[in-house]
Design a protein around this motif. Structure first.
Motif, PDB file in Angstrom:
ATOM      1  N   SER A  48       0.835  -1.214   0.000  1.00  0.00           N
ATOM      2  CA  SER A  48       0.000   0.000   0.000  1.00  0.00           C
ATOM      3  C   SER A  48       0.862   1.253   0.000  1.00  0.00           C
ATOM      4  CB  SER A  48      -0.932   0.004   1.216  1.00  0.00           C
ATOM      5  OG  SER A  48      -1.832  -1.074   1.164  1.00  0.00           O
ATOM      6  N   THR A  49       1.913   1.244   0.822  1.00  0.00           N
ATOM      7  CA  THR A  49       2.793   2.417   0.925  1.00  0.00           C
ATOM      8  C   THR A  49       3.505   2.675  -0.399  1.00  0.00           C
ATOM      9  OG1 THR A  49       3.148   2.009   3.288  1.00  0.00           O
ATOM     10  CG2 THR A  49       4.752   3.416   2.165  1.00  0.00           C
ATOM     11  N   ARG A  50       4.028   1.598  -1.018  1.00  0.00           N
ATOM     12  CA  ARG A  50       4.754   1.751  -2.285  1.00  0.00           C
ATOM     13  C   ARG A  50       3.806   2.234  -3.392  1.00  0.00           C
ATOM     14  NH1 ARG A  50       9.150  -2.142  -2.036  1.00  0.00           N
ATOM     15  NH2 ARG A  50      10.174  -1.682  -0.025  1.00  0.00           N
ATOM     16  N   ALA A  51       2.570   1.719  -3.397  1.00  0.00           N
ATOM     17  CA  ALA A  51       1.612   2.122  -4.432  1.00  0.00           C
ATOM     18  C   ALA A  51       1.259   3.596  -4.300  1.00  0.00           C
ATOM     19  CB  ALA A  51       0.349   1.276  -4.330  1.00  0.00           C
ATOM     20  N   ALA A  52       1.078   4.077  -3.065  1.00  0.00           N
ATOM     21  CA  ALA A  52       0.763   5.494  -2.843  1.00  0.00           C
ATOM     22  C   ALA A  52       1.934   6.376  -3.256  1.00  0.00           C
ATOM     23  CB  ALA A  52       0.407   5.723  -1.376  1.00  0.00           C
ATOM     24  N   ALA A  53       3.141   5.948  -2.908  1.00  0.00           N
ATOM     25  CA  ALA A  53       4.330   6.734  -3.274  1.00  0.00           C
ATOM     26  C   ALA A  53       4.496   6.798  -4.781  1.00  0.00           C
ATOM     27  CB  ALA A  53       5.565   6.127  -2.624  1.00  0.00           C
ATOM     28  N   CYS A  54       4.207   5.685  -5.442  1.00  0.00           N
ATOM     29  CA  CYS A  54       4.308   5.636  -6.907  1.00  0.00           C
ATOM     30  C   CYS A  54       3.318   6.611  -7.542  1.00  0.00           C
ATOM     31  CB  CYS A  54       4.058   4.221  -7.397  1.00  0.00           C
ATOM     32  SG  CYS A  54       3.972   4.078  -9.207  1.00  0.00           S
ATOM     33  N   ARG A  68       8.898   0.577 -12.262  1.00  0.00           N
ATOM     34  CA  ARG A  68       9.616   0.140 -11.060  1.00  0.00           C
ATOM     35  C   ARG A  68       8.654  -0.460 -10.044  1.00  0.00           C
ATOM     36  NH1 ARG A  68      12.107   5.202 -11.756  1.00  0.00           N
ATOM     37  NH2 ARG A  68      10.957   6.046  -9.972  1.00  0.00           N
ATOM     38  N   LEU A  69       7.468   0.193  -9.878  1.00  0.00           N
ATOM     39  CA  LEU A  69       6.494  -0.318  -8.913  1.00  0.00           C
ATOM     40  C   LEU A  69       6.008  -1.707  -9.305  1.00  0.00           C
ATOM     41  CD1 LEU A  69       4.611   0.118  -6.462  1.00  0.00           C
ATOM     42  CD2 LEU A  69       2.924   1.043  -8.055  1.00  0.00           C
ATOM     43  N   LYS A  70       5.778  -1.910 -10.592  1.00  0.00           N
ATOM     44  CA  LYS A  70       5.284  -3.208 -11.050  1.00  0.00           C
ATOM     45  C   LYS A  70       6.239  -4.322 -10.652  1.00  0.00           C
ATOM     46  CE  LYS A  70       3.570  -5.548 -15.194  1.00  0.00           C
ATOM     47  NZ  LYS A  70       3.336  -5.413 -16.659  1.00  0.00           N
ATOM     48  N   ALA A  71       7.538  -4.092 -10.827  1.00  0.00           N
ATOM     49  CA  ALA A  71       8.535  -5.100 -10.470  1.00  0.00           C
ATOM     50  C   ALA A  71       8.574  -5.312  -8.958  1.00  0.00           C
ATOM     51  CB  ALA A  71       9.904  -4.677 -10.986  1.00  0.00           C
ATOM     52  N   LEU A  73       6.135  -4.737  -6.745  1.00  0.00           N
ATOM     53  CA  LEU A  73       4.917  -5.398  -6.274  1.00  0.00           C
ATOM     54  C   LEU A  73       4.923  -6.885  -6.608  1.00  0.00           C
ATOM     55  CD1 LEU A  73       2.081  -2.810  -7.016  1.00  0.00           C
ATOM     56  CD2 LEU A  73       3.370  -3.185  -4.913  1.00  0.00           C
ATOM     57  N   ALA A  74       5.452  -7.227  -7.771  1.00  0.00           N
ATOM     58  CA  ALA A  74       5.519  -8.640  -8.152  1.00  0.00           C
ATOM     59  C   ALA A  74       6.366  -9.418  -7.155  1.00  0.00           C
ATOM     60  CB  ALA A  74       6.087  -8.778  -9.565  1.00  0.00           C
ATOM     61  N   ASP A  75       7.470  -8.808  -6.725  1.00  0.00           N
ATOM     62  CA  ASP A  75       8.341  -9.471  -5.750  1.00  0.00           C
ATOM     63  C   ASP A  75       7.659  -9.605  -4.392  1.00  0.00           C
ATOM     64  OD1 ASP A  75      10.985 -10.452  -4.799  1.00  0.00           O
ATOM     65  OD2 ASP A  75      10.877  -8.632  -3.561  1.00  0.00           O
ATOM     66  N   LEU A  76       6.970  -8.535  -3.954  1.00  0.00           N
ATOM     67  CA  LEU A  76       6.285  -8.578  -2.654  1.00  0.00           C
ATOM     68  C   LEU A  76       5.145  -9.611  -2.663  1.00  0.00           C
ATOM     69  CD1 LEU A  76       6.117  -4.737  -1.949  1.00  0.00           C
ATOM     70  CD2 LEU A  76       7.508  -6.418  -0.709  1.00  0.00           C
ATOM     71  N   ARG A  77       4.375  -9.672  -3.758  1.00  0.00           N
ATOM     72  CA  ARG A  77       3.279 -10.628  -3.844  1.00  0.00           C
ATOM     73  C   ARG A  77       3.781 -12.066  -3.913  1.00  0.00           C
ATOM     74  NH1 ARG A  77       0.398  -6.501  -7.942  1.00  0.00           N
ATOM     75  NH2 ARG A  77      -0.859  -5.371  -6.391  1.00  0.00           N
ATOM     76  N   GLU A  78       4.929 -12.252  -4.538  1.00  0.00           N
ATOM     77  CA  GLU A  78       5.517 -13.599  -4.569  1.00  0.00           C
ATOM     78  C   GLU A  78       5.911 -14.034  -3.163  1.00  0.00           C
ATOM     79  OE1 GLU A  78       9.148 -16.092  -6.702  1.00  0.00           O
ATOM     80  OE2 GLU A  78       8.741 -14.016  -7.282  1.00  0.00           O
ATOM     81  N   GLN A  79       6.437 -13.083  -2.371  1.00  0.00           N
ATOM     82  CA  GLN A  79       6.776 -13.397  -0.974  1.00  0.00           C
ATOM     83  C   GLN A  79       5.519 -13.797  -0.192  1.00  0.00           C
ATOM     84  OE1 GLN A  79       9.418 -10.544   1.063  1.00  0.00           O
ATOM     85  NE2 GLN A  79       9.885  -9.659  -0.950  1.00  0.00           N
ATOM     86  N   LYS A  80       4.403 -13.090  -0.440  1.00  0.00           N
ATOM     87  CA  LYS A  80       3.138 -13.429   0.216  1.00  0.00           C
ATOM     88  C   LYS A  80       2.710 -14.851  -0.127  1.00  0.00           C
ATOM     89  CE  LYS A  80      -0.532 -10.989   0.323  1.00  0.00           C
ATOM     90  NZ  LYS A  80      -1.678 -10.127  -0.039  1.00  0.00           N
TER      91      LYS A  80
END
Length: 331
Positions: A48-54, A68-71, A73-80
């Motif tokens: 959420s924080t990264r999306a707002a900053a983007c 940059r955000l797309k990459a 978020l993909a990494d964060l969602r993979e961790q989830k």
């Protein structure tokens, strides 16, 4: 058969309540995951924080921020996903789940009413019609074999009337239970009072209980609707909707085909209805007192050809059950 405004609003309120229930269910599952796996809550907050900053950087003119955000978020969602899987949860456990995935519990899909809306509509219409009471009386649970002869072997069948009816009822149950995998179309033939309408009611009850959309019409009512659709300008919207539902419902039951006043219009509309429903892979059940030869003489070769090639024919035989019941009540 169109819904009144109040009925339509009632259906839409139910969808709103279902959407609320969907959100509450998701919130419960998300809270459960956060309790068991706090790292996932941290990841969600980071997303959420990264999306707002983007979004702020894009507004400031940073054209590369989205990439940059797309990459990230993909990494964060993979961790989830890795954490969820490790804890034994399915990948979509934290996502919204819908009673009807096709319309996401809105009632509409691609600007048109969803099949689940049509089921709700049919249920309302049946609740206010006589057919609901009929189906309480006439169903597989109330079917009685008491009026079928178990002594005389029927010519051409090699079995008694009772044995044959047990076989017919078994086939009807299999058709209803396995619809549409066990076939889509049936034709019941036989003289008056041998049980054609009762058996169609049995099947209708089973299908409706499974939320299959069923429209049940006498042949006279069916062709009256077709006539109004083609020639009348009164209540045009309602008639058009009814006409469309006849072609689109999952199961159409035409009772007593052959009792209507026949002409070239009726024959052409019958062919169109049968053919269109076959092309759409929707089921149709027809009951008639007419034999195949009589159907051909009454309508046309192409109507009979479509029925013979696409329908399972179930001939019924024996005496008039209604007369037998009256005789038994007098005795």
């Amino acid at each position: 058969m169109a819904l009144s405004n109040s009925q339509y609003n009632a259906v839409m309120r139910e969808y709103e309540q279902q959407q609320l229930a969907d959100r509450h269910d998701r919130e419960r599952r998300v809270a459960e995951v956060y309790r068991r796996i706090p790292q996932i809550e941290t990841l969600d907050q980071t997303i959420s924080t990264r999306a707002a900053a983007c979004a702020r950087r894009v507004l400031d003119g940073d054209t590369e921020a989205r990439g940059r955000l797309k990459a990230e978020l993909a990494d964060l969602r993979e961790q989830k996903q890795v954490l969820l899987k490790a804890a034994g949860y399915p990948a979509d456990y934290m996502e919204l789940r819908y009673r009807c995935p096709d319309c996401k519990d809105t009632g509409y899909r691609d600007g048109k009413r969803c099949h689940c809306f049509e089921r709700a509509r049919i249920q309302i219409l049946y609740a206010q019609s006589n057919i609901q009471e009929v189906l309480r009386r006439e169903n597989f649970d109330t079917f009685s074999y008491d009026y079928f002869d178990d002594r005389t072997v029927l010519p051409g069948l090699g079995m008694t009337e009772l044995a044959y009816m047990r076989l017919v009822v078994k086939r009807c149950r299999e058709f209803a239970d396995g619809y549409p995998e066990n076939g889509r179309n049936l034709l019941f033939t036989g003289s008056t009072g041998v049980g054609k309408t009762f058996l169609t009611n049995c099947i209708a009850r089973e299908l409706i209980d499974r939320y299959v959309s069923v429209i049940y019409l006498s042949s006279h009512d069916l062709f009256e609707i077709f006539s109004k659709y083609k020639f009348s300008r009164e209540a045009e919207e309602d008639v058009e909707e009814t006409y469309r539902h006849i072609l689109e419902c999952e199961m159409l039951i035409i009772d007593d085909l052959g009792t209507e006043v026949n002409n070239t219009f009726v024959s052409s509309q019958l062919f169109y209805c049968i053919n269109e429903r076959i092309n759409r892979e929707n089921g149709t059940i027809i009951s008639t007192n007419l034999s195949m030869d009589m159907l051909r003489d009454t309508y046309s070769d192409r109507v009979t050809s479509r029925i013979m090639s696409q329908y399972t024919t179930i001939p019924l035989c024996g005496g008039d059950i209604r007369m037998k019941k009256r005789q038994k009540s007098r005795d």
